[in-house]
Structure formats: structure tokens, C-alpha cells
Design a protein around this motif. Sequence first.
Motif, PDB file in Angstrom:
ATOM      1  N   LEU A   4       0.843  -1.189   0.000  1.00  0.00           N
ATOM      2  CA  LEU A   4       0.000   0.000   0.000  1.00  0.00           C
ATOM      3  C   LEU A   4       0.883   1.245   0.000  1.00  0.00           C
ATOM      4  O   LEU A   4       1.988   1.226   0.542  1.00  0.00           O
ATOM      5  N   PRO A   5       0.400   2.342  -0.589  1.00  0.00           N
ATOM      6  CA  PRO A   5       1.191   3.582  -0.559  1.00  0.00           C
ATOM      7  C   PRO A   5       1.462   4.039   0.866  1.00  0.00           C
ATOM      8  O   PRO A   5       0.647   3.846   1.769  1.00  0.00           O
ATOM      9  N   ASN A   6       2.598   4.641   1.073  1.00  0.00           N
ATOM     10  CA  ASN A   6       2.907   5.252   2.361  1.00  0.00           C
ATOM     11  C   ASN A   6       2.144   6.559   2.514  1.00  0.00           C
ATOM     12  O   ASN A   6       1.755   7.201   1.533  1.00  0.00           O
ATOM     13  N   SER A   7       1.945   6.974   3.753  1.00  0.00           N
ATOM     14  CA  SER A   7       1.299   8.253   4.022  1.00  0.00           C
ATOM     15  C   SER A   7       2.173   9.394   3.500  1.00  0.00           C
ATOM     16  O   SER A   7       3.394   9.355   3.618  1.00  0.00           O
ATOM     17  N   ARG A   8       1.531  10.390   2.933  1.00  0.00           N
ATOM     18  CA  ARG A   8       2.284  11.547   2.435  1.00  0.00           C
ATOM     19  C   ARG A   8       1.311  12.681   2.133  1.00  0.00           C
ATOM     20  O   ARG A   8       0.113  12.471   1.980  1.00  0.00           O
ATOM     21  N   THR A   9       1.861  13.882   2.044  1.00  0.00           N
ATOM     22  CA  THR A   9       1.102  15.045   1.596  1.00  0.00           C
ATOM     23  C   THR A   9       1.563  15.396   0.189  1.00  0.00           C
ATOM     24  O   THR A   9       2.764  15.496  -0.068  1.00  0.00           O
ATOM     25  N   GLU A  10       0.625  15.540  -0.726  1.00  0.00           N
ATOM     26  CA  GLU A  10       0.931  15.807  -2.126  1.00  0.00           C
ATOM     27  C   GLU A  10       1.178  17.308  -2.338  1.00  0.00           C
ATOM     28  O   GLU A  10       0.743  18.141  -1.530  1.00  0.00           O
ATOM     29  N   PRO A  11       1.862  17.663  -3.431  1.00  0.00           N
ATOM     30  CA  PRO A  11       2.120  19.085  -3.698  1.00  0.00           C
ATOM     31  C   PRO A  11       0.851  19.941  -3.782  1.00  0.00           C
ATOM     32  O   PRO A  11       0.876  21.136  -3.465  1.00  0.00           O
ATOM     33  N   ASP A  12      -0.276  19.333  -4.197  1.00  0.00           N
ATOM     34  CA  ASP A  12      -1.519  20.102  -4.311  1.00  0.00           C
ATOM     35  C   ASP A  12      -2.269  20.221  -2.983  1.00  0.00           C
ATOM     36  O   ASP A  12      -3.369  20.780  -2.927  1.00  0.00           O
ATOM     37  N   GLY A  13      -1.671  19.698  -1.902  1.00  0.00           N
ATOM     38  CA  GLY A  13      -2.304  19.783  -0.584  1.00  0.00           C
ATOM     39  C   GLY A  13      -3.149  18.588  -0.221  1.00  0.00           C
ATOM     40  O   GLY A  13      -3.588  18.462   0.929  1.00  0.00           O
ATOM     41  N   SER A  14      -3.430  17.700  -1.173  1.00  0.00           N
ATOM     42  CA  SER A  14      -4.163  16.481  -0.852  1.00  0.00           C
ATOM     43  C   SER A  14      -3.278  15.567  -0.004  1.00  0.00           C
ATOM     44  O   SER A  14      -2.057  15.718   0.036  1.00  0.00           O
ATOM     45  N   ALA A  15      -3.899  14.613   0.653  1.00  0.00           N
ATOM     46  CA  ALA A  15      -3.159  13.754   1.582  1.00  0.00           C
ATOM     47  C   ALA A  15      -3.458  12.293   1.302  1.00  0.00           C
ATOM     48  O   ALA A  15      -4.622  11.906   1.126  1.00  0.00           O
ATOM     49  N   VAL A  16      -2.409  11.485   1.260  1.00  0.00           N
ATOM     50  CA  VAL A  16      -2.559  10.032   1.257  1.00  0.00           C
ATOM     51  C   VAL A  16      -2.433   9.576   2.709  1.00  0.00           C
ATOM     52  O   VAL A  16      -1.437   9.895   3.380  1.00  0.00           O
ATOM     53  N   ILE A  17      -3.444   8.869   3.190  1.00  0.00           N
ATOM     54  CA  ILE A  17      -3.438   8.415   4.578  1.00  0.00           C
ATOM     55  C   ILE A  17      -3.728   6.917   4.622  1.00  0.00           C
ATOM     56  O   ILE A  17      -4.315   6.346   3.701  1.00  0.00           O
ATOM     57  N   ARG A  18      -3.294   6.304   5.718  1.00  0.00           N
ATOM     58  CA  ARG A  18      -3.632   4.909   5.991  1.00  0.00           C
ATOM     59  C   ARG A  18      -4.631   4.861   7.142  1.00  0.00           C
ATOM     60  O   ARG A  18      -4.440   5.521   8.165  1.00  0.00           O
ATOM     61  N   VAL A  19      -5.692   4.072   6.946  1.00  0.00           N
ATOM     62  CA  VAL A  19      -6.751   3.920   7.948  1.00  0.00           C
ATOM     63  C   VAL A  19      -6.879   2.440   8.290  1.00  0.00           C
ATOM     64  O   VAL A  19      -6.978   1.594   7.387  1.00  0.00           O
ATOM     65  N   LEU A  20      -6.883   2.127   9.574  1.00  0.00           N
ATOM     66  CA  LEU A  20      -7.009   0.747  10.041  1.00  0.00           C
ATOM     67  C   LEU A  20      -8.266   0.625  10.884  1.00  0.00           C
ATOM     68  O   LEU A  20      -8.494   1.453  11.772  1.00  0.00           O
ATOM     69  N   THR A  21      -9.100  -0.373  10.615  1.00  0.00           N
ATOM     70  CA  THR A  21     -10.217  -0.678  11.507  1.00  0.00           C
ATOM     71  C   THR A  21      -9.989  -2.052  12.104  1.00  0.00           C
ATOM     72  O   THR A  21      -9.543  -2.980  11.412  1.00  0.00           O
ATOM     73  N   TYR A  22     -10.297  -2.201  13.426  1.00  0.00           N
ATOM     74  CA  TYR A  22      -9.857  -3.393  14.144  1.00  0.00           C
ATOM     75  C   TYR A  22     -10.747  -3.612  15.364  1.00  0.00           C
ATOM     76  O   TYR A  22     -10.850  -2.742  16.229  1.00  0.00           O
ATOM     77  N   ASN A  23     -11.378  -4.784  15.437  1.00  0.00           N
ATOM     78  CA  ASN A  23     -12.114  -5.181  16.639  1.00  0.00           C
ATOM     79  C   ASN A  23     -11.119  -5.868  17.573  1.00  0.00           C
ATOM     80  O   ASN A  23     -10.580  -6.928  17.245  1.00  0.00           O
ATOM     81  N   ILE A  24     -10.887  -5.278  18.747  1.00  0.00           N
ATOM     82  CA  ILE A  24      -9.792  -5.738  19.623  1.00  0.00           C
ATOM     83  C   ILE A  24     -10.281  -6.514  20.851  1.00  0.00           C
ATOM     84  O   ILE A  24      -9.501  -6.792  21.755  1.00  0.00           O
TER      85      ILE A  24
END
Length: 247
Positions: A4-24
Motif C-alpha cells: 500500500l502507498p505510504n502516508s504523504r502530503t501531495e504538492p496540491d495539498g491532498s493527503a494520502v493516509i492509511r486507515v485501520l479498523t480493528y475489533n480488539i
Amino acid sequence: MALLPNSRTEPDGSAVIRVLTYNIRSMRDDTGALARVIRACAPDLVLLQEAPRFFRWRKKLARLAAASDLVMLSGGATAAGPALLCSLRATVERTEDVLLPLTPGMHRRGFTTAVVRFGGARLGVLGCHLSLDRNERYEQGGMLLDRLAGLDVEHAIAGGDVNEAPDGPTFRRLADALQDGWATAPQGGEHTWKATEPHRRIDAVFATRGIEVLGCGVPHDHPGVTEQDLRSATDHLPVLAALRIPA
């Protein structure tokens, strides 16, 4: 699997983020394995279900967050189980925990919500754990969509334990209104229940239409995530999504 892509902020200000959902499962299993799985996924946001709700629940959540290189954002006992963790990359605008109407004889349910920013991207977040009862679950699905719209942000995500497979009416209700992450861009495993013999997909990440889903699935073969840890951490498997949030 492809990474999966790593988290980062793009030059246009958009953001790539990673989201995890988990029943613990109230952290009743191997908490070391749980923290290792979360940390290896390097999430910006974690949507937990069955977070500790009773004696010293805040301390237990804070320990898990610290062991996972994250901080507490909202939820826990105040949301009847759902909780949010986040990385220091997130700028928090506001949080709110919501208790849902209680059906006599049923477990109390709730939502935990937040509005956060990553670079120039602003995002609404909702974590949930829906009812075991079919009719109550369907009503809660409608409340989820209403609450997500009520966050008054252009882009939003919801995630958690739906307690229903994709062919069920509540899951379909959510997938009709939102993007179902795994169905949109499957990457990794599909089935989340149960961890030792996965055969059903009842946990999911959903996103509003303007968000680009770059990949979503159970992080089998993800660097640092072992099958032993996945089986030992809790009775569900996690879902990891990479999303691009417009500025």
C-alpha cells in the motif's frame, strides 16, 4: 501482495493516509501482538471496536496507543466501545461521542466521531460497531449515514464491525451510499471473521465518493505483520486502507 502507498502530503495539498479498523475484543488477548500489528501497518487513523470500557479503560487505551506509536483521539467507554487513535500527523478540529438509542435486552451501541486535517485535506471520521440484531442494525446504519452527513465536511470515512456480510441489508445500505473500500480497490485479504478461520467479511472501511481508495484489505503479508500475531491479537482480522483525501 503489492505494498500500500505510504502516508504523504501531495504538492496540491491532498493527503494520502492509511486507515485501520480493528475489533480488539476489549484487549483480552495478546496485547503485544495487537500493538505489533497496528504499529507495522503505520496507520494515520485507527478505528477500534470493543475497546476497553470498564475499570481503568483510559489507561489501557493509552498504553495501546503508546505501544503503537499513536495517541488517543476519542471514544472508548464514552462511545460504548468504539474508539479512535491517530498519529501526530493529524490536526484535530473536534471530536464527539454519540450513544445510540438502547433497545431493552440489547447491548448499548455508540459512534465515535472526529474532524481532522492532514496537510490541506479535511476529513470527517466515524467509528462504529453495529448491533447483532438485524432490525436494530439496519436502523443504526441509517443513523450512521445521518451522523456522517451531519459532520458537515466534504470528505468523510466510516469504519468498523458491521456484524453483517456484504450481502446483508445494512451492509448494502452503507455500500450504496458510500464506497466500500475492499470492493472498490481490493488489496490483501477479504475475510475478517474469525481470525483463526476467516470465512466472512464483516469489518469494513467506507468512504465518501470524492475520496480515492488506493487499496483496502486484511494486511496479510504486509511488512512486519505476521500470521501468528494476527491470530493471537484478537478474534477479528484488521482491515487496512490507503486513501487519497482531496485538499
